[in-house]
Structure formats: C-alpha cells, structure tokens
Design a protein around this motif. Structure first.
Motif, PDB file in Angstrom:
ATOM      1  N   HIS A   1      92.939  -1.544 110.072  1.00 44.65           N
ATOM      2  CA  HIS A   1      93.444  -0.224 110.466  1.00 44.65           C
ATOM      3  C   HIS A   1      92.984   0.108 111.872  1.00 44.65           C
ATOM      4  O   HIS A   1      92.125  -0.576 112.462  1.00 44.65           O
ATOM      5  CB  HIS A   1      93.000   0.851 109.478  1.00 44.65           C
ATOM      6  CG  HIS A   1      91.510   0.984 109.315  1.00 44.65           C
ATOM      7  ND1 HIS A   1      90.712   1.606 110.239  1.00 44.65           N
ATOM      8  CD2 HIS A   1      90.675   0.554 108.331  1.00 44.65           C
ATOM      9  CE1 HIS A   1      89.456   1.577 109.843  1.00 44.65           C
ATOM     10  NE2 HIS A   1      89.396   0.936 108.692  1.00 44.65           N
TER      11      HIS A   1
ATOM     12  N   THR B   1      97.696   3.452 112.321  1.00 49.20           N
ATOM     13  CA  THR B   1      97.500   2.336 111.394  1.00 49.20           C
ATOM     14  C   THR B   1      98.829   1.762 110.937  1.00 49.20           C
ATOM     15  O   THR B   1      99.021   0.536 110.895  1.00 49.20           O
ATOM     16  CB  THR B   1      96.682   2.801 110.169  1.00 49.20           C
ATOM     17  OG1 THR B   1      95.375   3.184 110.606  1.00 49.20           O
ATOM     18  CG2 THR B   1      96.561   1.696 109.132  1.00 49.20           C
TER      19      THR B   1
ATOM     20  N   LEU C   1      90.353   5.374 105.329  1.00 50.89           N
ATOM     21  CA  LEU C   1      91.054   4.191 105.826  1.00 50.89           C
ATOM     22  C   LEU C   1      90.363   2.908 105.367  1.00 50.89           C
ATOM     23  O   LEU C   1      91.018   1.934 105.008  1.00 50.89           O
ATOM     24  CB  LEU C   1      91.126   4.228 107.354  1.00 50.89           C
ATOM     25  CG  LEU C   1      92.027   5.301 107.975  1.00 50.89           C
ATOM     26  CD1 LEU C   1      91.878   5.312 109.491  1.00 50.89           C
ATOM     27  CD2 LEU C   1      93.486   5.098 107.592  1.00 50.89           C
TER      28      LEU C   1
END
Length: 788
Positions: A746, A449, A739
C-alpha cells in the motif's frame, strides 16, 4: 402548551431559513449514513426475523467429540429427517436443505447459480411472497421456484411460468419447468439462494447404497412444531433418534442431538460448524458503523453550534419570557420541542436520502439488496425512534440549558454576550476539524493505494492472453488442437489452475524443514507463454522427460524463504518425490494484490489432462477473439459452464472490492468536510452577529478590512493548527494500521495524504470565513449603530 411550542418552533424554522437548512441537511446526511450502516448490520444479525413462524422453527444439530474438543454441527444424518414424523408427534412441518451450485442452462447460455434442494415442506414452514406461481409448486419434482433476480436475468420482464431450464449437477443433466417466482428478497432472509429445487429430483444422484453410508450423508434439517408445544418435549424425544444413530453408525457417535431455535442461529453461528450462517462480516460492520457514528458526531456538533447561533437572534425573547414568569424548565422544554421538530424533519429527509441515493449506490458497490422497508420491518422503526431521541437530546440539551440559564436583567440591558468567547463551541469545532482531517487522510490514502495496485507491475506480461476452462477431460486434446488451429492463437498451454486464481497449498521439505508453498501444475511451456521473467537458470522444457518428472521452476520468494542461492545442488521434497530447481523467475502476483506474494512452485506433468487452457494471442487480438473462442468451446461442451476470461481481468473482483471500500471512505471524507464547513459557517456568523457593532466602530475610525479580519482568522487558524497536529497524528496511526491489516502493498500514510487533509481544511476555513467578511465590508455603520 406543547402545541404552542411547536407553533413557535415552526415559525422560527421558517423565519431563519438558512440556518434551518444547514441544521436539517447536516442531520439528515448523518441519519442517512447511520441508516445504511444499520441496515447492513441488521441484515447480518436479524436474518430471517421477518418470518411469521420464526418462534416455532428449530434446526437440528448434533455434538461430537473431536481432537480439539466438543464440536457442534449444523447438519444431521439424512435418515433422521425421515424418522422424525414417526418418533415425534408434535411436528407440524419439516424439511431437509442441501445447498449446491449446479450449472443452469437456458437458451444455450450457462450460469452457475446457488440452488437449494429442499423438501416441499420448506414452503409451508417459511413464508415467501410470490410474484408468479404458487408455493405448492415444489410438490412436483419437475418444477423449480426462482428468485425474481434470477427470473429477470433469464427471462427479462416476461412471465416465466412453465418455461424450461436445465440443471447440470455432478455431470447429471435434468430439465425442469418454472413453477413460481419469488418477489425480490431482502437481505433479511436467512438463506442465500437463486432457485429452489425439490430434493426428490436429485436423490438418485447422491442416494448412498449402504445403510451406514445413508447415515453418513448429512443435511440441514428444520422442523416446525405445533403452537403451544414446549421445545423441551421435542428435545426429550430426540434421545431415541440419537441412540439409533449411534447404533447404526458407531464411527460417528452423537454426544447429543439438539434443537437450536431459528431465532438463535445467527448469534450461535460461531459455535455451529457447517451451519446456515458461516460469515458475519465483522470487519465491514465495524467500518460502516464507525463511519455512521463518525458522521453523526460531526452533525451533532455542527447542530450544537448552529443552535447557539439561532438562539442569539432570540435573546430578547428569552429575556421577556423570563421576566413574565417562564421557568428554566419550561424554556428547556420549549427549546427541546423545537429541536425535536428539527430532528423529526431530519429523520424524514434522511430516510429519503438513504432510499433514493445512498442505498442504491451502496447496493451496487457491495452487491447487496438492502431495502428501507418501513411497512414490514419493525426493527427499523425501533432504530429510527431511538435515533430521534438520541439526536434530540445530544444536539439540543446543551444549547437549551445554556440559553435558558441567562439572567433577564443582563439580557434586557444588552450586557449578555454570546458567541464571542464560547469555549465549548471552539472545542467542538476543533474536534470537527480533527475528524475531517482524519477522514480526508483515509480517503486519499485509499485512493493512492488503489491507484498503485491497479498500476503495479504484475510480474509478467498479462496482455494478449485468454484463459478458458475444460469441463470434460475426454475432450481435452481435441479441444486444444481446435483452439490451436485458430488464426489468432500463437501458442497454447494447459494448467491445473491459472495465475490469478487460487493456487493449491502444499509443503516443500528441504534439509528436514517444511515450508508452505503455492503449487501450480502446468505444461512445460506455461511459464514462457505467460511471459514470466527468468531471473536465473532456465525455463522448464516440455520436450525433456526429466523436466516433466523431476524438475521445478520457483520464484524469488521461494529462494529467499528457504535461504537458497542458485544453482541449488540439493533437491527438494514435494509429495514424497525429489525435484531439482532448474530455474528462478521474478516474483509475480499469482492470487490477489492485497495479499503478499507467496513462495511459488511451477511443476510440469507428463501427459497430464488439465482443467484450464491459456491461449497466447496475436498482439491486440485477445478481446476481439473471445467470441470465437467461446463459439469453439460450445461446439465441444454445449451443456457446460463457460468460464473464459482475459488474463488482464483475473484481478478485477479484487480491484472492485477495494474500489468499493475506497468510494465509501471518500464519500465519508467529502461529507465530513461539508459538515465541518457548515459548522464553521455557523460559528463565524455567530461571531459576526455578536461583534458587528464593534467592527463598525473600528471601521468608522479607519480600520482596514485586513485589520478587522486578522483577529477573526487567527481564532480559527489556532483551531486549524491544533486539528492538524492531532488529526495528522491520529490519522497516521489509525489509517496506517488499517492499511497494514488489509494490504500487503500500500501507499502508506505519508506527506501527500496528511498534507492533503491539512490543506483542504485550510482552504475550507479561508473560503468560509471570507464569505462572511462581506458583512463588515459592505456594512453601513450608521444603519447598524442607529439601534444604540
């Protein structure tokens, strides 16, 4: 008896150096991680608890009725502090506190620093150790007290006493002399500041003219009452001040004027508006606490397996002790005392690891000043004692009970088998594998990410551009012309804010519906200078008067949010004025990469004076031209704060924060893999020691090393398969949810993170098990079977 137990424990630790190292190192790593997590949580919840007068200090608050109900405020009217000594005889000391961020100027360099403007009684009420100067320096309105960090920043290592600095607040410039320097503050301190300034020095700047305005001006107000005085006595006296406030300022009536104990300020922070504590950092606390607990569980499970391994080498000793009369309780006590020694050594080495390696690294990542202060922090001792007791029982109780339950007859006959079919150790190892896979998946997913966001297309060309602030409107035009005259400057444009910083939030009305937007007011050429990509229509024309008054430029997200297609015949309403959409640009990142792209409107203004200028430089000259731009800026604003930066640097703080979280998670992943490998090493060694004679017999009858290792590998491969299924599934759910909560864009949790976790663990199993097979490969059957 206990003395003998500890002697035996020490001898066994020395005798079994390898397994002792694995046990102590694993637990020490867990202790170090738990210490960092605890210190971070402690500095939030125990702020200010090291103050010696904490039980006598109170903050004044008031409650008032608002639309959403009763609200408690942490600030009170300024005149109340002046009337306190007249109305309440029990007050030993008092202080008002105002927080400001003035521009500090020293040696022609300017900085924005956190200043607290306080009454001289602040230094009597609160205790701070001084490196230079004396606490009474604030009695002189012309002197300030600096923190050691700020002193080192301005004056390096030299003694700064009587050195001059300049503070600029609300356009008013005032010189001060350094009257004291505090020793480095720990994060246990309640207040966050870089320097203390006497309140008297700025009263002229904010002193209201009318009596009502004075009562509308508010500050934090603290009092210290005399020892032995019941706070309820002071609370009763406050009723008269509340009544006076309501008479003078009926527009802001107090329902109550209350005392809040200094020790309660943190836990009541959610109930107090404009209080001393406004951010409890719950998310980071949960993350660090979870990582600390995660590593501790791994280390404890690891040690349980190692403890059983160490016990196998003492099986005959246990049998002999039972034969000569040792009871089960005595054996349990002996093993726990030995375990206590291991845990004590782990605590010691864990503290060293935390102080030397983990805390400096974490402080750098998180911009904190956490310290392991064993001499002045009583809370850390309570934590370490509790942690020692927990680890001792959690890691040692089962092995002690398990080993002490063996029958002496079976032991001495050689019929007692250990390690070959221990269901619990297999379960614990599988659980370790599962946790290791989860941590690896989280680390790889964050790494992906961060890489994707750092290499993501910004939506415009960020190269060769410099942003510079304009502190004074009167110099705007002259300063702009001077910059435009520089050889490397190709084009220049002004803006109220800039892309990459916070944008003003507004609403646009279209067909009687309101939609939130991010609004940026700039010169007509700003979008072209920034190299935004035109999707439809045209850019704003700085030479068209109509574009300056009734035209806007929007992004694709704006069009999608309002369900529009270009061209748009109808106008939209912003701030009660109609605007026509003349162009649509591709979506671009205007604030932070972890935040979603918002509906964006760029509006041109006629003859506006802006707060920022963006310079488009000749290719490759931006970084080299920064010093020249700063020098030019100083000619116009010698007493201001220079906030110039490259357009490529606007997201650096966001990237830095993400990298910090990424590094913490990667460290946890590496440590979990290491602990799992050590746990596996102990279990494989245990299995080998228990079945080495069986393997030697097989070897005599011609069994190949591949045949001998197949069964051993199969047992751990089954644990690996179970851990891969459980760990991969759990990691997908947990890490993806994490996330999604923090990042609009991401990498997700796909094949690469899960595959990496499963593959890394398989390699660890292969290497660890193979490293133990040499015992069979090089074993001399005649020597080993001779004992039979």
């Amino acid at each position: 008896m206990l003395k003998n137990y500890f002697k035996i424990a020490w001898r066994n630790l020395i005798k079994q150096k390898g397994t002792s190292f694995i046990s102590i190192f694993g637990l020490a790593c867990a202790v170090a991680c738990c210490l960092v997590a605890y210190l971070f949580i402690e500095q939030v919840w125990f702020k200010g608890m090291l103050q010696p007068n904490k039980k006598e200090i109170f903050q004044l608050t008031y409650t008032t009725a608002e639309e959403n109900g009763i609200v408690r405020y942490g600030t009170v009217a300024d005149p109340i502090a002046e009337l306190l000594p007249e109305e309440i005889p029990y007050i030993k000391s008092q202080t008002q506190v105002k927080t400001r961020i003035p521009v500090l100027i020293h040696d022609l360099e300017s900085y924005q620093q956190r200043a607290m403007y306080v009454d001289p009684g602040f230094m009597d009420m609160f205790s701070f150790n001084l490196k230079y100067g004396y606490s009474g320096a604030l009695n002189d309105p012309e002197r300030v007290i600096l923190t050691e960090q700020l002193s080192e920043k301005l004056f390096a290592e030299s003694n700064p006493m009587d050195q001059e600095i300049t503070l600029v607040l609300n356009g008013e410039e005032k010189q001060y002399k350094v009257g004291g320097v505090m020793q480095k503050l720990s994060d246990m301190e309640l207040f966050n500041f870089d320097l203390l300034v006497n309140n008297e020095s700025i009263k002229s700047a904010y002193n209201p003219a009318s009596l009502k305005d004075k009562w509308n001006s508010e500050s934090w107000t603290f009092i210290q009452i005399e020892k032995g005085i019941d706070p309820s006595q002071v609370q009763t006296e406050l009723a008269a001040l509340q009544k006076r406030q309501n008479e003078i300022n009926p527009d802001n009536p107090y329902l109550s004027l209350d005392l809040v104990a200094y020790t309660d300020l943190v836990k009541m922070s959610g109930e107090i508006k404009n209080g001393v504590i406004s951010f409890l950092a719950i998310g980071p606390q949960i993350l660090l606490g979870a990582i600390g607990l995660f590593i501790l569980i791994l280390a404890v499970f690891n040690y349980i397996n190692i403890s059983i391994l160490m016990a196998t080498r003492r099986i005959k000793e246990i049998g002999v002790r039972k034969v000569i009369g040792s009871r089960k309780g005595q054996l349990i006590t002996q093993f726990l005392s030995e375990n206590l020694m291991v845990c004590f050594l782990s605590i010691v080495f864990g503290c060293l690891l935390a102080a030397i390696f983990l805390l400096p690294g974490f402080n750098q990542i998180a911009d904190k000043n956490l310290q392991l202060d064993l001499f002045n922090d009583p809370f850390i001792w309570a934590f370490l004692i509790a942690l020692t007791g927990f680890i001792t029982l959690a890691s040692g109780l089962y092995p002690a009970v398990f080993v002490s339950s063996f029958k002496p007859v079976s032991i001495l006959k050689g019929n007692q088998q250990l390690g070959s079919k221990s269901f619990l150790t297999t379960v614990l190892l599988t659980f370790q594998f599962t946790l290791a896979i989860i941590s690896i998946v989280a680390g790889v997913a964050f790494l992906q990410t961060n890489y994707i966001n750092q290499n993501r297309d910004w939506g415009y060309d960020n190269r060769d551009k410099i942003i510079v602030n304009v502190p004074e409107a009167k110099e705007y035009s002259n300063f702009k012309d001077k910059l435009l005259a520089l050889a490397a400057v190709e084009e220049i444009s002004g803006s109220q804010n800039y892309v990459g910083n916070w944008q003003e939030e507004k609403e646009v009305s279209y067909q009687e519906q309101n939609h939130p937007i991010a609004h940026l007011k700039a010169e007509g050429n700003y979008a072209q200078l920034l190299d935004l990509r035109l999707k439809e229509g045209r850019f704003l024309d700085p030479d068209r008067i109509s574009d300056q008054e009734e035209a806007i430029l929007v992004n694709e997200k704006f069009m999608k949010s309002l369900g529009l297609t270009f061209p748009v015949e109808e106008s939209v309403l912003i701030d009660s004025a109609n605007y026509q959409i003349v162009g649509v640009v591709e979506d671009f990142h205007a604030f932070a990469f972890e935040a979603p792209i918002e509906s964006m409107v760029i509006q041109a203004g006629a003859d506006s004076i802006y707060s920022y200028l963006t310079l488009k430089m000749s290719p490759g000259t931006a970084a080299a031209s920064m010093d020249l731009v700063k020098k030019t800026w100083r000619e116009f604003f010698p007493r201001g704060l220079f906030e110039g930066k490259l357009q490529t640097e606007v997201f650096d703080p966001s990237f830095r924060d993400v990298r910090g979280v990424q590094n913490v998670i990667l460290f946890a992943a590496i440590l979990s893999v290491l602990l799992s490998a050590m746990g596996l090493f102990g279990l494989v060694s245990l299995n080998m020691n228990a079945r080495i004679k069986d393997y030697c017999v097989r070897k005599i009858f011609g069994a190949a090393i591949v045949d001998l290792s197949q069964k051993l590998f199969m047992r751990y491969l089954i644990s690996w398969i179970i851990a891969a299924v459980l760990g991969g599934g759990i990691a997908y759910l947990i890490v993806k949810s994490f996330l999604d909560s923090f990042f609009a864009y991401h990498a997700g949790v796909g094949l690469v993170p899960i595959g990496s976790g499963v593959l890394v663990l398989l390699i660890v199993i292969g290497v660890t098990v193979s490293s133990q097979l040499w015992k069979v490969y090089y074993a001399n059957p005649s020597q080993i079977l001779k004992s039979e």
